[in-house]
Design an enzyme around this catalytic site. Sequence first.
Site, PDB file in Angstrom:
ATOM      1  N   GLY A 118      48.950  43.111  40.960  1.00 21.12           N
ATOM      2  CA  GLY A 118      49.322  44.326  41.662  1.00 21.12           C
ATOM      3  C   GLY A 118      48.084  45.155  41.962  1.00 21.12           C
ATOM      4  O   GLY A 118      47.012  44.594  42.217  1.00 21.12           O
ATOM      5  N   CYS A 119      48.210  46.449  41.925  1.00 20.40           N
ATOM      6  CA  CYS A 119      47.099  47.355  42.233  1.00 20.40           C
ATOM      7  C   CYS A 119      45.850  46.999  41.432  1.00 20.40           C
ATOM      8  O   CYS A 119      45.863  47.014  40.207  1.00 20.40           O
ATOM      9  CB  CYS A 119      47.514  48.788  41.923  1.00 20.40           C
ATOM     10  SG  CYS A 119      46.154  49.976  42.014  1.00 20.40           S
TER      11      CYS A 119
END
Length: 201
Positions: free
Chosen positions: A33-34
């Site tokens: 993810g991020c």
Amino acid sequence: MNRLLVISIATLLTFAKLASAKDTIEIATFAGGCFWCVESDFENVEGVISAVSGYTGGQMTNPTYRKHGKHIEAVQIRFDPSVVSYTELLEVFWRSIDPTDAGGQFCDRGHSYTTAIFVNSPAQKKSAQTSKAQLQKSKRLPAPVVTPIRDAGHWTDAEDYHQDYYKTHPVRYKFYRFNCGRDSRVKDLWGVEAHRGIRKN
């Protein structure tokens, strides 16, 4: 013994130790993810020397945050295997993400935020496959593990403003991470095992 000779020998030994240490450094590549959050997590794991945010997994030569094609956000981790093994890093990785989510991570949706393990050697591939199979077999999670294991390919460092974002913009970073629900979801999913191996920052 000549003092200059003693100093020269000591200097050579120091360089030899540094060269030897450099030769043992390995690279692990994870997408969770991020990349701000993955970088922050892994830079707080003992034995990790550095973590760099970037783009990988696609076909573009020079992907960017705004124009990334099929690339996904990932983090390239340099670590000392005499302190932390690749297998241990895999255990940290699993417990810092939602490996059952194929559509992104937490509030970030879409292909560029999906999870993946990018292996840099046959040994890493074997370890990753074993780790994933064991996790799946354990029935520890409420749904199948969908995180793919892929061969590492072309890598592009993310823009400078993305590097160490949790340090350069601590207030914005903490607000984003909280607002995205990352830690609460990981805690719901993993319970007491959540973020195991990651020092609090």
